[in-house]
Design an enzyme around this catalytic site. Sequence first.
Site, PDB file in Angstrom:
ATOM      1  N   SER A   1      22.939  -0.292   3.883  1.00 48.87           N
ATOM      2  CA  SER A   1      23.970  -1.309   3.683  1.00 48.87           C
ATOM      3  C   SER A   1      23.540  -2.554   4.460  1.00 48.87           C
ATOM      4  O   SER A   1      24.156  -2.991   5.404  1.00 48.87           O
ATOM      5  CB  SER A   1      25.348  -0.797   4.109  1.00 48.87           C
ATOM      6  OG  SER A   1      25.526  -0.834   5.490  1.00 48.87           O
TER       7      SER A   1
ATOM      8  N   HIS B   1      26.340   5.130   2.515  1.00 44.78           N
ATOM      9  CA  HIS B   1      25.590   6.215   3.156  1.00 44.78           C
ATOM     10  C   HIS B   1      25.816   7.579   2.516  1.00 44.78           C
ATOM     11  O   HIS B   1      25.173   8.549   2.893  1.00 44.78           O
ATOM     12  CB  HIS B   1      25.929   6.284   4.651  1.00 44.78           C
ATOM     13  CG  HIS B   1      25.444   5.090   5.418  1.00 44.78           C
ATOM     14  ND1 HIS B   1      25.830   4.821   6.700  1.00 44.78           N
ATOM     15  CD2 HIS B   1      24.596   4.081   5.058  1.00 44.78           C
ATOM     16  CE1 HIS B   1      25.231   3.691   7.111  1.00 44.78           C
ATOM     17  NE2 HIS B   1      24.498   3.231   6.128  1.00 44.78           N
TER      18      HIS B   1
ATOM     19  N   GLU C   1      31.954   4.202   8.138  1.00 44.83           N
ATOM     20  CA  GLU C   1      31.756   5.065   9.304  1.00 44.83           C
ATOM     21  C   GLU C   1      33.031   5.190  10.138  1.00 44.83           C
ATOM     22  O   GLU C   1      33.654   4.185  10.467  1.00 44.83           O
ATOM     23  CB  GLU C   1      30.662   4.482  10.224  1.00 44.83           C
ATOM     24  CG  GLU C   1      29.310   4.351   9.543  1.00 44.83           C
ATOM     25  CD  GLU C   1      28.316   3.495  10.327  1.00 44.83           C
ATOM     26  OE1 GLU C   1      28.445   3.405  11.570  1.00 44.83           O
ATOM     27  OE2 GLU C   1      27.428   2.913   9.688  1.00 44.83           O
TER      28      GLU C   1
ATOM     29  N   GLU D   1      23.423   9.298   7.992  1.00 50.97           N
ATOM     30  CA  GLU D   1      23.376   9.286   9.455  1.00 50.97           C
ATOM     31  C   GLU D   1      23.875  10.595  10.064  1.00 50.97           C
ATOM     32  O   GLU D   1      24.122  10.672  11.269  1.00 50.97           O
ATOM     33  CB  GLU D   1      24.199   8.099   9.997  1.00 50.97           C
ATOM     34  CG  GLU D   1      23.583   6.756   9.617  1.00 50.97           C
ATOM     35  CD  GLU D   1      24.326   5.556  10.178  1.00 50.97           C
ATOM     36  OE1 GLU D   1      25.406   5.744  10.782  1.00 50.97           O
ATOM     37  OE2 GLU D   1      23.829   4.434  10.000  1.00 50.97           O
TER      38      GLU D   1
ATOM     39  N   ASP E   1      33.124   1.470  11.330  1.00 52.46           N
ATOM     40  CA  ASP E   1      32.321   0.432  10.679  1.00 52.46           C
ATOM     41  C   ASP E   1      32.805   0.369   9.240  1.00 52.46           C
ATOM     42  O   ASP E   1      32.525   1.272   8.447  1.00 52.46           O
ATOM     43  CB  ASP E   1      30.823   0.745  10.733  1.00 52.46           C
ATOM     44  CG  ASP E   1      29.990  -0.361  10.080  1.00 52.46           C
ATOM     45  OD1 ASP E   1      30.578  -1.358   9.603  1.00 52.46           O
ATOM     46  OD2 ASP E   1      28.752  -0.232  10.039  1.00 52.46           O
TER      47      ASP E   1
ATOM     48  N   GLU F   1      33.910  -2.693  13.290  1.00 49.35           N
ATOM     49  CA  GLU F   1      32.718  -3.431  12.873  1.00 49.35           C
ATOM     50  C   GLU F   1      32.861  -3.894  11.424  1.00 49.35           C
ATOM     51  O   GLU F   1      33.356  -3.158  10.583  1.00 49.35           O
ATOM     52  CB  GLU F   1      31.511  -2.502  13.033  1.00 49.35           C
ATOM     53  CG  GLU F   1      30.164  -3.084  12.626  1.00 49.35           C
ATOM     54  CD  GLU F   1      29.050  -2.046  12.806  1.00 49.35           C
ATOM     55  OE1 GLU F   1      29.172  -1.179  13.699  1.00 49.35           O
ATOM     56  OE2 GLU F   1      28.080  -2.095  12.043  1.00 49.35           O
TER      57      GLU F   1
ATOM     58  N   ASP G   1      28.221  -7.194  12.364  1.00 48.62           N
ATOM     59  CA  ASP G   1      26.898  -6.620  12.065  1.00 48.62           C
ATOM     60  C   ASP G   1      26.280  -7.445  10.938  1.00 48.62           C
ATOM     61  O   ASP G   1      25.485  -8.353  11.196  1.00 48.62           O
ATOM     62  CB  ASP G   1      27.070  -5.143  11.680  1.00 48.62           C
ATOM     63  CG  ASP G   1      25.819  -4.520  11.082  1.00 48.62           C
ATOM     64  OD1 ASP G   1      24.727  -5.093  11.233  1.00 48.62           O
ATOM     65  OD2 ASP G   1      25.911  -3.438  10.451  1.00 48.62           O
TER      66      ASP G   1
ATOM     67  N   LYS H   1      20.507  -5.060  16.123  1.00 44.87           N
ATOM     68  CA  LYS H   1      19.530  -4.213  15.428  1.00 44.87           C
ATOM     69  C   LYS H   1      18.224  -5.002  15.388  1.00 44.87           C
ATOM     70  O   LYS H   1      18.116  -5.964  14.626  1.00 44.87           O
ATOM     71  CB  LYS H   1      19.995  -3.958  13.988  1.00 44.87           C
ATOM     72  CG  LYS H   1      21.237  -3.076  13.840  1.00 44.87           C
ATOM     73  CD  LYS H   1      21.718  -3.124  12.387  1.00 44.87           C
ATOM     74  CE  LYS H   1      22.733  -2.035  12.082  1.00 44.87           C
ATOM     75  NZ  LYS H   1      23.347  -2.239  10.729  1.00 44.87           N
TER      76      LYS H   1
ATOM     77  N   HIS I   1      21.218   1.863  15.783  1.00 51.06           N
ATOM     78  CA  HIS I   1      20.243   2.440  14.848  1.00 51.06           C
ATOM     79  C   HIS I   1      20.464   1.878  13.449  1.00 51.06           C
ATOM     80  O   HIS I   1      21.367   1.068  13.226  1.00 51.06           O
ATOM     81  CB  HIS I   1      20.401   3.969  14.821  1.00 51.06           C
ATOM     82  CG  HIS I   1      21.729   4.455  14.285  1.00 51.06           C
ATOM     83  ND1 HIS I   1      21.985   5.769  13.972  1.00 51.06           N
ATOM     84  CD2 HIS I   1      22.892   3.793  14.011  1.00 51.06           C
ATOM     85  CE1 HIS I   1      23.219   5.896  13.520  1.00 51.06           C
ATOM     86  NE2 HIS I   1      23.792   4.717  13.540  1.00 51.06           N
TER      87      HIS I   1
ATOM     88  N   LYS J   1      25.222   2.643  19.202  1.00 52.58           N
ATOM     89  CA  LYS J   1      25.616   3.355  17.993  1.00 52.58           C
ATOM     90  C   LYS J   1      24.378   4.027  17.442  1.00 52.58           C
ATOM     91  O   LYS J   1      23.481   3.362  16.932  1.00 52.58           O
ATOM     92  CB  LYS J   1      26.190   2.336  16.990  1.00 52.58           C
ATOM     93  CG  LYS J   1      26.915   2.982  15.833  1.00 52.58           C
ATOM     94  CD  LYS J   1      27.612   1.960  14.941  1.00 52.58           C
ATOM     95  CE  LYS J   1      26.695   1.442  13.871  1.00 52.58           C
ATOM     96  NZ  LYS J   1      27.403   1.016  12.644  1.00 52.58           N
TER      97      LYS J   1
HETATM   98  P1  PGA Z   1      22.540   0.449   7.510  1.00 57.89           P
HETATM   99  O1  PGA Z   1      24.001   0.746   8.009  1.00 57.89           O
HETATM  100  O2  PGA Z   1      21.574   0.841   8.561  1.00 57.89           O
HETATM  101  O3  PGA Z   1      22.473   1.284   6.270  1.00 57.89           O
HETATM  102  O4  PGA Z   1      22.488  -1.019   7.199  1.00 57.89           O
HETATM  103  C1  PGA Z   1      24.379   0.755   9.336  1.00 57.89           C
HETATM  104  C2  PGA Z   1      25.476  -0.231   9.580  1.00 57.89           C
HETATM  105  O5  PGA Z   1      26.012  -0.849   8.638  1.00 57.89           O
HETATM  106  O6  PGA Z   1      25.824  -0.431  10.731  1.00 57.89           O
HETATM  107 ZN    ZN Z   2      27.433  -1.939  10.152  1.00 56.85          ZN
END
Ligand code: PGA
Ligand code: ZN
Length: 399
Positions: free
Chosen positions: A40, A144, A153, A194, A230, A273, A300, A325, A353, A376
Amino acid sequence: LITDIRLRRVLDSRGNPTVEADVLTESGGFGRGAAPSGASTGEFEAIELPANEAIAAAREHAVPRLVDEVYAGDQRSVDAALRAADGTEDFSEIGANSAVAISMAAAKAGADVLGAPLFQHLGGAFRGDNFPIPLGNVIGGGEHAADATDIQEFLSAPVGAPSVADAVFANAQVHQEIHDILLDRDVPSGKGDEGAWAPSIDDAEAFEIVEEATDAVADELGFEITFGLDVAAAEMYDEDEGGYVYGDQVRDTEEQIDYIAELVEEYDLAYVEDPLDENDFDAFTELTDRVGDQTLICGDDLFVTNVERLERGIEQDAANSILIKPNQIGTLSDAFDAIELAARNEYGTIVSHRSGETEDTTIAHLAVATDAEFIKTGAVGGERTAKLNELIRIADDAA
Ligand code: PGA
Ligand code: ZN
């Protein structure tokens, strides 16, 4: 001095090829890093190229600027060389996957030369001594997992845990507790990318189950466990549908803001998030104004670890925290810049992650080095426990 860089394709946790880099130095230092990969992904992230293309381009453009030119321990110079080799804003020439793998491998080689742990090399002598609280993805769906919850999430947040190890084990226990509750309810469930449970239930039932599980484990362990989300709302947002699509229901932007604010109140959420679309800074501002004093509103996809986007967010109080990230922006130096800007403006930082991961543990060290509020990195599964177990080891070493 860096004397060799080796690049290869290895598997990530989804079974896709990703870039791994080895950095070797004149004095015998060695570091290895591997790029994670999102599903995503934010619209404004640095570009991930197919692994073989990213490797070929990095061999041609980046390796000659690094080998016999730059010291592995001089992270700013390593990352500046990567930027110069690429020549674009978004790493579309050598791939953010090649860039981040080399950047992380160089950091580890630099630490190796010093004989210091990576968190010490990255954080320096004057880093704080707090440990990040792990957010554990325990149930979810979105991009996911097919046919699961709309919200991506549901994250267990053991905010009262006396130690990082207690927090890690608490999240795993919440994950198990949720499985027990699902079995009791006769709901079969596989896992998402995940490792979170991905049952075919609606979000309302997921809230019920996560609340029950976190309460039960908190009672048993004797410390506070709350939870967060999230939403990954950019993936739900559909302009043609007029808003945020939840199954056959659509919430327009005002309804989405109301809904999230109600969830924060009802469940006392510790963390939210991406509750809104990645292009809608104004809606973020409205929500943060309403509930930003009760919870962390985290960007994010909104910020993509990018200093310019974070600056805009700070200017208009669009959030109060940022997800970090490294592969969203391409180098550790860029990630540090975003963390520093956040800290100067009293924004919380959450190191994260990706849904596609490897055994690489750099983010555990990055979170400790920079005094992140949360990390996270899942609750179970080998590529997730690699980071969680590294956190436990770091805490053990530091004690
Ligand atoms: P992604 O999702 O690693 O698939 O982008 C994680 C997130 O959205 O935090
Ligand atoms: Zn996210």
